[in-house]
Design a protein around this motif. Structure first.
Motif, PDB file in Angstrom:
ATOM      1  N   SER A 172      30.586  25.954  39.506  1.00  0.00           N
ATOM      2  CA  SER A 172      30.425  27.268  38.874  1.00  0.00           C
ATOM      3  C   SER A 172      28.962  27.538  38.548  1.00  0.00           C
ATOM      4  N   ILE A 173      28.574  28.816  38.631  1.00  0.00           N
ATOM      5  CA  ILE A 173      27.203  29.241  38.364  1.00  0.00           C
ATOM      6  C   ILE A 173      27.209  30.255  37.225  1.00  0.00           C
ATOM      7  N   GLY A 174      26.266  30.112  36.314  1.00  0.00           N
ATOM      8  CA  GLY A 174      26.127  31.077  35.223  1.00  0.00           C
ATOM      9  C   GLY A 174      26.986  30.757  34.023  1.00  0.00           C
ATOM     10  N   LYS A 175      26.672  31.400  32.900  1.00  0.00           N
ATOM     11  CA  LYS A 175      27.380  31.168  31.650  1.00  0.00           C
ATOM     12  C   LYS A 175      28.822  31.663  31.713  1.00  0.00           C
ATOM     13  N   ALA A 176      29.023  32.807  32.372  1.00  0.00           N
ATOM     14  CA  ALA A 176      30.375  33.377  32.490  1.00  0.00           C
ATOM     15  C   ALA A 176      31.181  32.737  33.612  1.00  0.00           C
ATOM     16  N   LYS A 177      30.535  31.941  34.472  1.00  0.00           N
ATOM     17  CA  LYS A 177      31.185  31.238  35.590  1.00  0.00           C
ATOM     18  C   LYS A 177      31.873  32.192  36.559  1.00  0.00           C
ATOM     19  N   LYS A 178      31.323  33.386  36.714  1.00  0.00           N
ATOM     20  CA  LYS A 178      31.903  34.356  37.643  1.00  0.00           C
ATOM     21  C   LYS A 178      31.525  34.050  39.091  1.00  0.00           C
ATOM     22  N   PHE A 179      30.416  33.352  39.309  1.00  0.00           N
ATOM     23  CA  PHE A 179      29.994  32.969  40.658  1.00  0.00           C
ATOM     24  C   PHE A 179      30.146  31.457  40.819  1.00  0.00           C
ATOM     25  N   TYR A 180      30.327  31.023  42.066  1.00  0.00           N
ATOM     26  CA  TYR A 180      30.502  29.592  42.310  1.00  0.00           C
ATOM     27  C   TYR A 180      30.100  29.228  43.734  1.00  0.00           C
ATOM     28  N   LEU A 181      29.776  27.951  43.926  1.00  0.00           N
ATOM     29  CA  LEU A 181      29.550  27.379  45.250  1.00  0.00           C
ATOM     30  C   LEU A 181      30.806  26.621  45.633  1.00  0.00           C
ATOM     31  N   ASN A 182      31.214  26.768  46.899  1.00  0.00           N
ATOM     32  CA  ASN A 182      32.474  26.199  47.347  1.00  0.00           C
ATOM     33  C   ASN A 182      32.234  25.229  48.503  1.00  0.00           C
ATOM     34  N   TYR A 183      32.774  24.011  48.394  1.00  0.00           N
ATOM     35  CA  TYR A 183      32.696  23.019  49.464  1.00  0.00           C
ATOM     36  C   TYR A 183      34.097  22.479  49.720  1.00  0.00           C
ATOM     37  N   GLY A 205      30.209  27.599  51.128  1.00  0.00           N
ATOM     38  CA  GLY A 205      29.713  28.958  50.957  1.00  0.00           C
ATOM     39  C   GLY A 205      29.626  29.340  49.501  1.00  0.00           C
ATOM     40  N   ILE A 206      29.485  30.613  49.267  1.00  0.00           N
ATOM     41  CA  ILE A 206      29.375  31.151  47.909  1.00  0.00           C
ATOM     42  C   ILE A 206      30.496  32.149  47.649  1.00  0.00           C
ATOM     43  N   GLY A 207      30.963  32.196  46.414  1.00  0.00           N
ATOM     44  CA  GLY A 207      32.058  33.110  46.088  1.00  0.00           C
ATOM     45  C   GLY A 207      31.922  33.652  44.682  1.00  0.00           C
ATOM     46  N   PHE A 208      32.840  34.534  44.333  1.00  0.00           N
ATOM     47  CA  PHE A 208      32.837  35.092  42.993  1.00  0.00           C
ATOM     48  C   PHE A 208      34.264  35.359  42.534  1.00  0.00           C
ATOM     49  N   ARG A 209      34.456  35.305  41.239  1.00  0.00           N
ATOM     50  CA  ARG A 209      35.758  35.506  40.622  1.00  0.00           C
ATOM     51  C   ARG A 209      35.863  36.950  40.143  1.00  0.00           C
ATOM     52  N   ILE A 210      37.001  37.581  40.445  1.00  0.00           N
ATOM     53  CA  ILE A 210      37.161  39.013  40.179  1.00  0.00           C
ATOM     54  C   ILE A 210      38.304  39.246  39.210  1.00  0.00           C
ATOM     55  N   GLY A 211      38.072  40.126  38.226  1.00  0.00           N
ATOM     56  CA  GLY A 211      39.129  40.576  37.324  1.00  0.00           C
ATOM     57  C   GLY A 211      39.674  39.484  36.433  1.00  0.00           C
ATOM     58  N   SER A 212      40.682  39.838  35.687  1.00  0.00           N
ATOM     59  CA  SER A 212      41.385  38.887  34.830  1.00  0.00           C
ATOM     60  C   SER A 212      42.864  39.228  34.852  1.00  0.00           C
ATOM     61  N   PRO A 213      43.724  38.201  34.801  1.00  0.00           N
ATOM     62  CA  PRO A 213      45.168  38.463  34.906  1.00  0.00           C
ATOM     63  C   PRO A 213      45.700  39.233  33.711  1.00  0.00           C
ATOM     64  N   ALA A 214      46.735  40.038  33.952  1.00  0.00           N
ATOM     65  CA  ALA A 214      47.361  40.788  32.866  1.00  0.00           C
ATOM     66  C   ALA A 214      48.120  39.821  31.965  1.00  0.00           C
ATOM     67  N   LYS A 215      48.018  40.044  30.676  1.00  0.00           N
ATOM     68  CA  LYS A 215      48.701  39.181  29.716  1.00  0.00           C
ATOM     69  C   LYS A 215      49.730  39.994  28.939  1.00  0.00           C
ATOM     70  N   THR A 216      50.909  39.454  28.808  1.00  0.00           N
ATOM     71  CA  THR A 216      51.964  40.121  28.046  1.00  0.00           C
ATOM     72  C   THR A 216      52.426  39.193  26.936  1.00  0.00           C
ATOM     73  N   SER A 217      52.764  39.751  25.822  1.00  0.00           N
ATOM     74  CA  SER A 217      53.270  38.956  24.701  1.00  0.00           C
ATOM     75  C   SER A 217      54.471  39.655  24.088  1.00  0.00           C
ATOM     76  N   TYR A 218      55.358  38.874  23.567  1.00  0.00           N
ATOM     77  CA  TYR A 218      56.578  39.410  22.976  1.00  0.00           C
ATOM     78  C   TYR A 218      56.661  38.965  21.509  1.00  0.00           C
ATOM     79  N   ASP A 219      56.893  39.902  20.639  1.00  0.00           N
ATOM     80  CA  ASP A 219      57.058  39.590  19.226  1.00  0.00           C
ATOM     81  C   ASP A 219      58.500  39.179  18.962  1.00  0.00           C
ATOM     82  N   GLY A 220      58.655  38.088  18.239  1.00  0.00           N
ATOM     83  CA  GLY A 220      59.999  37.610  17.924  1.00  0.00           C
ATOM     84  C   GLY A 220      60.688  38.531  16.929  1.00  0.00           C
ATOM     85  N   ILE A 221      61.999  38.588  17.009  1.00  0.00           N
ATOM     86  CA  ILE A 221      62.781  39.413  16.088  1.00  0.00           C
ATOM     87  C   ILE A 221      63.016  38.608  14.812  1.00  0.00           C
ATOM     88  N   LYS A 222      62.544  39.119  13.742  1.00  0.00           N
ATOM     89  CA  LYS A 222      62.683  38.422  12.472  1.00  0.00           C
ATOM     90  C   LYS A 222      64.057  38.708  11.860  1.00  0.00           C
TER      91      LYS A 222
END
Length: 231
Positions: A172-183, A205-222
């Motif tokens: 990984s390259i950079g603080k955010a690790k959005k870029f990387y070298l791949n072997y 080669g060289i690559g980059f990471r795109i976007g972030s996965p959608a996260k869903t959460s469910y509140d428990g019924i009290k």
């Protein structure tokens, strides 16, 4: 009064820290970011029955933290000294004298390969892959016989496939690790492609990471308990 305010402030601070996501408060060293998918552009070098430098593969990994589904693409051409039967006009008695097939023209020799597979993270940047390639090549083919000369077959479509296993590492390259070298080392356990690509390939080669996965959460019924009040 001051003592009560101090206790209230400490209690409020504690509740805020408990409510925070652990990933926000503590950054673990070596942990890859969660992304929607990775995309990298590579150079490939074939070893073993290959013709050295091949095309530049493009690979997308739909997943996060080096784990997910692989979708790849690269151009390819027909290799030399391949066993490719010529049956259109070749006399039957010459079949036993068949030697090999080679591309007859540099211009009319082109194709592509599509890769589908799965990638699994092992430790930090280390990962393993399993994949299958579907290849399609269109070429003018020269078939060689020991004593009868050559026969040329025009504009032949050649379908093929490969089954691969690989081992790679991501830097990984950079603080955010959005870029990387791949072997990656990819070995074709089964090779029926008729292309110039060898059994063992070194990909980098060289690559980059795109976007972030959608996260869903469910509140428990009290559960709510009521107590009747007597008047």
């Amino acid at each position: 009064m001051k003592k009560i305010l101090s206790i209230s402030f400490l209690l409020l601070t504690s509740l805020q820290l408990m409510a925070q996501n652990p990933s926000d408060t503590i950054k673990k060293k070596g942990v890859l970011p969660e992304t929607l998918f990775n995309l990298d552009f590579n150079g490939s070098f074939s070893i073993g029955n290959g013709n050295g430098l091949t095309s530049m593969p493009v690979k997308a990994m739909i997943g996060s933290k080096n784990t997910g589904i692989i979708v790849g693409f690269q151009s390819c051409i027909m290799g030399y000294n391949k066993v490719l039967r010529y049956s259109s006009n070749c006399p039957t008695y010459l079949e036993s004298q068949y030697f090999d097939s080679s591309p007859n023209s540099i211009i009319n020799n082109k194709g592509f390969s599509i890769r589908l597979g799965y990638q699994k993270a092992l430790y930090r940047g280390l990962f393993a892959t399993v994949s299958a390639d579907l290849t399609r090549i269109k070429a003018d083919v020269r078939h060689t016989y020991f004593s009868a000369g050559d026969f040329v077959e025009l504009d032949r479509t050649i379908w093929g496939m490969r089954v691969n296993a690989g081992l790679g590492y991501t830097i990984s390259i950079g603080k955010a690790k959005k870029f990387y070298l791949n072997y990656e080392l990819v070995y074709s356990i089964i090779d029926k492609s008729k292309s110039t690509q060898g059994k063992l390939n070194i990909i980098g080669g060289i690559g980059f990471r795109i976007g972030s996965p959608a996260k869903t959460s469910y509140d428990g019924i009290k559960e709510v308990h009521t107590v009747p009040v007597k008047l």
